[in-house]
Design a protein around this motif. Structure first.
Motif, mmCIF file in Angstrom:
data_model
loop_
_atom_site.group_PDB
_atom_site.id
_atom_site.type_symbol
_atom_site.label_atom_id
_atom_site.label_comp_id
_atom_site.label_asym_id
_atom_site.label_seq_id
_atom_site.Cartn_x
_atom_site.Cartn_y
_atom_site.Cartn_z
ATOM 1 N N GLY A 1 0.828 -1.196 0.000
ATOM 2 C CA GLY A 1 0.000 0.000 0.000
ATOM 3 C C GLY A 1 0.862 1.246 0.000
ATOM 4 N N VAL A 2 0.358 2.306 -0.627
ATOM 5 C CA VAL A 2 1.086 3.576 -0.683
ATOM 6 C C VAL A 2 0.183 4.687 -0.165
ATOM 7 C CG1 VAL A 2 1.977 5.360 -2.240
ATOM 8 C CG2 VAL A 2 2.696 2.982 -2.524
ATOM 9 N N VAL A 3 0.725 5.493 0.735
ATOM 10 C CA VAL A 3 0.076 6.710 1.217
ATOM 11 C C VAL A 3 1.011 7.861 0.877
ATOM 12 C CG1 VAL A 3 -0.721 7.995 3.225
ATOM 13 C CG2 VAL A 3 -1.120 5.519 3.081
ATOM 14 N N THR A 4 0.511 8.851 0.149
ATOM 15 C CA THR A 4 1.377 9.942 -0.293
ATOM 16 C C THR A 4 0.657 11.280 -0.183
ATOM 17 O OG1 THR A 4 2.654 10.833 -2.155
ATOM 18 C CG2 THR A 4 0.674 9.602 -2.697
ATOM 19 N N ALA A 5 1.455 12.333 0.026
ATOM 20 C CA ALA A 5 0.944 13.704 0.014
ATOM 21 C C ALA A 5 1.452 14.455 -1.212
ATOM 22 C CB ALA A 5 1.384 14.426 1.284
ATOM 23 N N ASN A 6 1.941 13.713 -2.214
ATOM 24 C CA ASN A 6 2.678 14.304 -3.322
ATOM 25 C C ASN A 6 1.739 14.777 -4.431
ATOM 26 O OD1 ASN A 6 4.489 14.872 -5.426
ATOM 27 N ND2 ASN A 6 5.924 13.324 -4.703
ATOM 28 N N LYS A 7 1.228 15.990 -4.283
ATOM 29 C CA LYS A 7 0.267 16.531 -5.251
ATOM 30 C C LYS A 7 0.881 16.731 -6.629
ATOM 31 C CE LYS A 7 1.195 20.906 -3.004
ATOM 32 N NZ LYS A 7 1.776 20.292 -1.797
ATOM 33 N N ALA A 8 2.150 17.154 -6.683
ATOM 34 C CA ALA A 8 2.778 17.398 -7.982
ATOM 35 C C ALA A 8 2.878 16.114 -8.796
ATOM 36 C CB ALA A 8 4.165 18.006 -7.779
ATOM 37 N N LEU A 9 3.285 15.019 -8.161
ATOM 38 C CA LEU A 9 3.394 13.748 -8.852
ATOM 39 C C LEU A 9 2.023 13.224 -9.267
ATOM 40 C CD1 LEU A 9 4.898 11.256 -9.841
ATOM 41 C CD2 LEU A 9 4.915 10.400 -7.492
ATOM 42 N N LEU A 10 1.049 13.318 -8.375
ATOM 43 C CA LEU A 10 -0.295 12.835 -8.691
ATOM 44 C C LEU A 10 -0.904 13.618 -9.842
ATOM 45 C CD1 LEU A 10 -1.520 12.453 -5.032
ATOM 46 C CD2 LEU A 10 -1.298 10.569 -6.661
ATOM 47 N N ALA A 11 -0.667 14.938 -9.874
ATOM 48 C CA ALA A 11 -1.242 15.759 -10.932
ATOM 49 C C ALA A 11 -0.536 15.545 -12.265
ATOM 50 C CB ALA A 11 -1.165 17.232 -10.541
ATOM 51 N N GLU A 12 0.744 15.204 -12.221
ATOM 52 C CA GLU A 12 1.476 14.991 -13.472
ATOM 53 C C GLU A 12 1.331 13.562 -13.982
ATOM 54 O OE1 GLU A 12 6.105 14.619 -14.581
ATOM 55 O OE2 GLU A 12 5.457 16.676 -14.184
ATOM 56 N N ASP A 13 1.415 12.589 -13.082
ATOM 57 C CA ASP A 13 1.451 11.200 -13.546
ATOM 58 C C ASP A 13 0.722 10.265 -12.593
ATOM 59 O OD1 ASP A 13 2.093 9.222 -15.336
ATOM 60 O OD2 ASP A 13 4.116 8.885 -14.564
ATOM 61 N N GLY A 14 -0.385 10.734 -12.048
ATOM 62 C CA GLY A 14 -1.184 9.879 -11.189
ATOM 63 C C GLY A 14 -1.703 8.657 -11.906
ATOM 64 N N ALA A 15 -1.874 8.762 -13.223
ATOM 65 C CA ALA A 15 -2.387 7.633 -14.007
ATOM 66 C C ALA A 15 -1.474 6.423 -13.902
ATOM 67 C CB ALA A 15 -2.538 8.045 -15.475
ATOM 68 N N THR A 16 -0.159 6.648 -13.995
ATOM 69 C CA THR A 16 0.778 5.532 -13.912
ATOM 70 C C THR A 16 0.723 4.858 -12.548
ATOM 71 O OG1 THR A 16 2.252 6.628 -15.494
ATOM 72 C CG2 THR A 16 3.204 4.882 -14.158
ATOM 73 N N LEU A 17 0.620 5.661 -11.486
ATOM 74 C CA LEU A 17 0.516 5.099 -10.145
ATOM 75 C C LEU A 17 -0.779 4.304 -9.987
ATOM 76 C CD1 LEU A 17 1.725 8.103 -7.933
ATOM 77 C CD2 LEU A 17 3.071 6.184 -8.789
ATOM 78 N N ALA A 18 -1.890 4.872 -10.475
ATOM 79 C CA ALA A 18 -3.183 4.194 -10.347
ATOM 80 C C ALA A 18 -3.196 2.879 -11.117
ATOM 81 C CB ALA A 18 -4.297 5.115 -10.832
ATOM 82 N N GLU A 19 -2.607 2.872 -12.296
ATOM 83 C CA GLU A 19 -2.565 1.643 -13.095
ATOM 84 C C GLU A 19 -1.726 0.564 -12.407
ATOM 85 O OE1 GLU A 19 -1.103 3.130 -16.765
ATOM 86 O OE2 GLU A 19 -3.017 4.066 -17.332
ATOM 87 N N ALA A 20 -0.609 0.973 -11.783
ATOM 88 C CA ALA A 20 0.216 0.013 -11.058
ATOM 89 C C ALA A 20 -0.539 -0.542 -9.852
ATOM 90 C CB ALA A 20 1.521 0.671 -10.613
ATOM 91 N N ALA A 21 -1.273 0.329 -9.160
ATOM 92 C CA ALA A 21 -2.053 -0.120 -8.011
ATOM 93 C C ALA A 21 -3.141 -1.104 -8.445
ATOM 94 C CB ALA A 21 -2.673 1.076 -7.300
ATOM 95 N N ASP A 22 -3.822 -0.806 -9.533
ATOM 96 C CA ASP A 22 -4.879 -1.696 -10.024
ATOM 97 C C ASP A 22 -4.315 -3.047 -10.457
ATOM 98 O OD1 ASP A 22 -6.733 0.242 -9.548
ATOM 99 O OD2 ASP A 22 -6.919 0.897 -11.631
ATOM 100 N N ALA A 23 -3.155 -2.999 -11.085
ATOM 101 C CA ALA A 23 -2.566 -4.247 -11.588
ATOM 102 C C ALA A 23 -2.194 -5.199 -10.461
ATOM 103 C CB ALA A 23 -1.346 -3.936 -12.450
ATOM 104 N N SER A 24 -1.740 -4.653 -9.334
ATOM 105 C CA SER A 24 -1.286 -5.512 -8.234
ATOM 106 C C SER A 24 -2.318 -5.668 -7.130
ATOM 107 C CB SER A 24 -0.001 -4.942 -7.630
ATOM 108 O OG SER A 24 -0.265 -3.707 -6.985
#
Length: 449
Positions: A97-120
């Motif tokens: 599990g990942v908990v983050t406060a990183n708004k810049a990363l989420l706004a730029e590339d949140g899609a990649t993180l979400a896809e990785a989370a869904d895959a696993s």
């Protein structure tokens, strides 16, 4: 029960508060989760500077900590895009599990993180990325999941709100108010991300994505900061019963001949003093959410700071830990709507324009004709009673000041109108241009509903 083991990346202002709360509330957290929550490592760059945390937890090997086989949850408070993106992807791909406060990363590339989370099947939580301790993202994602959200708008950056509040209360200039905010710790040594609107831009992208079930990135959000706002702008707003706030506005725009679209923008705007957002002062945040069934909801509180942000992080951590213990999983990314993003030029808005003109007959008719030429309707015109004496360029040596408030029109048409005004011989100067927002309420102070 087997402990839920946590790795913490970063130990600055927020990270230290996370460590403190994990220690002080250990028993209560264990009761809420159903198992102990154990901090097993803290990744930092300079361990010798962190004398207030247990030395045996500190490590400079951030990748090694993320990939430890006994880690269940990774909490990230480092910030920035890289190398954090790769570290969080490693964690998610491994099922952590990942908990983050990183708004810049989420706004730029949140899609990649979400896809990785869904895959696993891993959890990805980020309540602390927007509005600090204010519970805002989870209500959008879960509590209002059965409703149709039409608008999310508000003040999401405490630094700029403090600066504008100081300018309003004391009549200070922008630079003076910024210096005060820096001295009090509300502004960073380099305040660019705040005062140029980039921080609010990232938050607006996250809010729009959740509210409208559409992937919106920071690049999709129109952005203007507050560095051009002057004491004269504040005074002009006050003269018509308004105040100036840096707003993040995310709207679902009904389609006329096609699908709905999403408008997301950040800019300083005049709002009526009668609106609740006008009374939000200092470094506080406040966000209005409008939904078809729920109506208007307001979320208000401290939007930044170590303890408030840590509070939101621990809320996410409890949720992720519960899922680990119970074998469940949090809500996945919702993208079923996939609405197009409306360009700023097509977004309906209104302007408050102050300009100096030649004080002679026919000038007002010429200006009104120019607005009509660009298909922009004038709502009100106010002329200062006192003429401006000895104005360079005026045919009579005298000038007058006009204040024009427009009806709603596409932003591109309004921008073109302002440009054309500056090219008229009758116009001696366009002093101030500010957008006007009523946020669903009549702008009675300006004489326009």
């Amino acid at each position: 029960m087997k402990a839920v083991r946590v790795a913490l990346l970063g130990c600055g202002t927020v990270g230290r508060e996370v460590v403190r709360l994990l220690d002080e509330q250990a028993d209560e957290l264990a009761a809420r989760v159903g198992a102990p929550v154990e901090l097993v490592g803290i990744a930092v760059r300079r361990p010798h500077k962190h004398t207030d945390v247990p030395a045996h937890l500190l490590t400079t090997d951030v990748s090694g900590l993320v990939n430890r086989p006994d880690v269940d949850v990774v909490v990230e408070v480092i910030g920035g895009i890289d190398p954090v993106r790769g570290l969080l992807l490693d964690a998610l791909k491994a099922g952590r599990g990942v908990v983050t406060a990183n708004k810049a990363l989420l706004a730029e590339d949140g899609a990649t993180l979400a896809e990785a989370a869904d895959a696993s099947g891993a959890d990805l939580y980020y309540e602390a990325s927007v509005a600090g301790a204010i519970p805002l993202l989870r209500p959008l994602r879960e509590s209002l999941a059965g409703d149709k959200i039409t608008r999310v708008a508000g003040i999401v950056n405490g630094t700029t709100n403090y600066i504008l509040s100081a300018m309003t209360a004391a009549g200070a200039g922008y630079r003076e108010a910024l210096d005060e905010a820096t001295e009090l710790g509300y502004a960073e040594a380099d305040p660019t991300a705040d005062v140029d609107g980039f921080d609010a831009q990232s938050k607006a992208a996250i809010l729009a994505s959740l509210a409208f079930h559409t992937r919106v990135t920071a690049a999709d959000v129109y952005c203007e900061g507050i560095s051009a706002v002057t004491a004269a702008d504040i005074a002009a707003a006050d003269a018509v019963g308004c105040t100036v706030k840096l707003l993040a506005i995310c709207e679902r725009v009904p389609g006329v001949d096609g699908p709905d679209s999403v408008s997301a923008r950040v800019y300083p705007a005049m709002i009526p003093n009668t609106h609740p957002l006008a009374s939000v002062d200092e470094a506080y945040n406040a966000v209005f959410v409008e939904a078809e069934a729920a109506g208007q909801l307001m979320f208000y509180g401290q939007g930044a700071g170590g303890a408030p942000t840590a509070s939101a992080i621990l809320g996410d951590l409890v949720a992720v830990a519960r899922n680990r213990v119970g074998g469940g999983r949090g809500a996945k990314e919702s993208l079923y709507a996939s609405l197009p993003v409306q360009p700023m030029g097509e977004t309906p808005t209104r302007y408050h324009i102050s300009l100096e003109v030649d004080d002679r007959a026919g000038v007002l008719a010429t200006i009104a004709g120019l607005f009509a030429q660009h298909r922009v309707s004038i709502a009100t015109v106010r002329q200062d009673l006192a003429a401006l004496d000895f104005v360079p360029g005026a045919s009579t040596g005298r000038g007058a000041r006009l204040v024009i408030v427009t009806h709603t029109a596409p932003d591109a048409a309004l921008a073109a109108t302002v440009t054309a005004l500056g090219e008229l011989d009758e116009v001696l100067g366009v002093d101030r241009v500010l957008r006007v927002e009523n946020l669903g309420r009549p702008v009675s102070a300006l004489g326009v509903a």
